[in-house]
Design an enzyme around this catalytic site. Structure first.
Site, PDB file in Angstrom:
ATOM      1  N   GLY A  43       0.765  -1.107   0.150  1.00  0.00           N
ATOM      2  CA  GLY A  43      -0.071   0.055   0.085  1.00  0.00           C
ATOM      3  C   GLY A  43       0.600   1.065   0.205  1.00  0.00           C
ATOM      4  O   GLY A  43       0.622   2.209  -0.753  1.00  0.00           O
ATOM      5  N   THR A  44       1.505   1.366   0.758  1.00  0.00           N
ATOM      6  CA  THR A  44       2.971   2.467   0.990  1.00  0.00           C
ATOM      7  C   THR A  44       3.309   2.833  -0.790  1.00  0.00           C
ATOM      8  O   THR A  44       3.243   3.917  -1.263  1.00  0.00           O
ATOM      9  CB  THR A  44       4.170   2.172   1.428  1.00  0.00           C
ATOM     10  OG1 THR A  44       3.687   2.211   3.083  1.00  0.00           O
ATOM     11  CG2 THR A  44       5.137   3.207   1.558  1.00  0.00           C
ATOM     12  N   CYS A  91       2.480   1.474  11.584  1.00  0.00           N
ATOM     13  CA  CYS A  91       3.345   2.662  10.534  1.00  0.00           C
ATOM     14  C   CYS A  91       3.891   3.442  11.744  1.00  0.00           C
ATOM     15  O   CYS A  91       4.864   3.992  11.970  1.00  0.00           O
ATOM     16  CB  CYS A  91       2.755   3.209   9.681  1.00  0.00           C
ATOM     17  SG  CYS A  91       3.024   2.493   8.019  1.00  0.00           S
TER      18      CYS A  91
END
Length: 402
Positions: free
Chosen positions: A69-70, A347
């Site tokens: 996703g990042t 995160c």
């Protein structure tokens, strides 16, 4: 031990592991290789791409496999913004209808900087990408405020759009408080302004519809829905001027270089299909369990506050603040009682700073430090009353200093 941190990561589904295993063993080829082993891998990759595209309601050529996703968020935001900047310099790069971004300024006046819009509550991957564009490329960034529930106003979005706006990036559902945005209203605004909309759907996948969102680009991550970490997707219209972030061999139709993770792509396709097939039933079942759990926590802990939108929220998310405690201390007490969860985004774990999401929702820093987030599996079926009781006991233990 009961794991209630599925927004951070999920276990790999058995059927996903079974589908991946051949591509980790005997079918190990590089899909760019022009021999039978490579061609078999390329065929599996193409099949996975088509299956993902079918769930997302896009063309197979729109699916870009990433490392997660990042990377997908970075590629969407940086790629579209820098693509717009380069299109200004050379209008021939434009793949669609020319816009104000590639017109020359009148009378030799300097053009305003390329503009990007996001919100104050986005995941760090989105916010850091915007910070980078601002810091390194001199772009202008608008970070929209949200209300106390974490909701973005379509009117505020409309007012923020400028002729030079290159991309709007908004989370479909927030990763900390679970608030679901009105994507139909937001996408109507961006469509009317002819500005690309990127939806970070990492938390939404498996809970919310991914087909017909109105987004021009959409990010998902495999490890949030039963595929392994290390695989993700950016679905992006192939006619948008997307500048690559990774450079090399030109894989993924020159949009993301690097040897593709064939096993991961196959696993993601299976996980996404299964999640979509189960979505309606899972959302209703887990949402009902979540609502009962939240009511019990609020009744047992009078100072508890449910954060995020009270109804328009992810079915698997319940996030609270417990004023007068320490969120980290409550987490330790919960683990002593057999419940593993978190205070928010993995995160941002280890940071001493209060959650930027909660601060943006108007919660004071001291109270924001007391946050605890519970996120449930798509397959969760067990009664959550014992967990609510454990929460009450943990909060009481922290307050008493026991």
């Amino acid at each position: 031990m009961l794991y209630l941190d599925h927004a951070a990561t999920t276990p790999v589904r058995p059927e996903v592991l079974e589908a991946m295993l051949p591509y980790l063993t005997d079918r190990f080829g590089n899909p760019s290789s022009h021999h039978t082993v490579g061609e078999a891998a390329a065929s599996a990759l193409a099949d996975a791409r088509a299956r993902v595209a079918d769930v997302l309601g896009v063309r197979a050529s729109d699916v870009v496999f990433t490392s997660g996703g990042t990377e997908a968020d970075n590629l969407a935001i940086k790629g579209l913004a820098i693509g717009a900047l380069l299109r200004r310099r050379d209008p021939r790069r434009a793949l669609g209808t020319p816009s104000a971004l590639n017109t020359s300024s009148a009378a030799g006046m300097a053009e305003p900087p390329v503009h990007v819009i996001t919100t104050a509550i986005e995941h760090e991957a989105v916010l850091a990408s915007c910070d980078y564009l601002e810091r390194v490329h001199g772009m202008a960034v608008t970070r929209l405020a949200v209300d106390a529930t974490g909701t973005v106003s379509p009117d505020n979005l409309a007012a923020a759009i400028r002729p030079e706006t290159a991309v709007v990036s908004i989370g479909y559902a927030n990763n900390e408080v679970g608030t679901v945005q009105d994507v139909a209203a937001l996408s109507a605004v961006t469509a009317a302004a002819r500005v690309p909309l990127h939806l970070d759907a990492v938390q939404a996948a498996g809970w919310l519809p991914l087909h017909g969102t109105g987004a021009d680009a959409l990010s998902i991550a495999g490890h949030k829905l039963g595929a392994p970490a290390g695989i993700g997707v950016l679905a992006v219209g192939s006619r948008l001027p997307l500048e690559p972030v990774l450079h090399g061999g030109g894989q993924e139709r020159d949009r993301r270089s690097g040897t593709e993770n064939v096993a991961g792509a196959v696993g993601l396709a299976v996980a996404l299909e299964r999640a979509e097939a189960e979505r309606a039933e899972a959302s209703a079942r887990v949402g009902a369990l979540r609502d009962r759990f939240a009511r019990r926590v609020l009744s047992l802990v009078p100072t508890a506050r449910l954060t995020g939108h009270p109804t328009r929220r992810l079915p698997g998310t319940a996030s609270f603040t417990f004023a007068g405690t320490s969120g980290e201390a409550v987490l330790l007490e919960l683990e002593r009682r057999g419940v593993v969860t978190s205070s928010g985004s993995a995160c941002a774990a280890g940071s001493d700073e209060p959650s930027h999401v909660l601060l943006a929702c108007g919660i004071d820093p001291a109270t924001a430090q007391t946050a605890v987030r519970f996120t449930f599996a798509h397959g969760h079926t067990a009664d959550l009353d014992p967990v609510a009781d454990a929460v009450a006991a943990a909060v009481a233990a922290v307050r008493s200093g026991a």
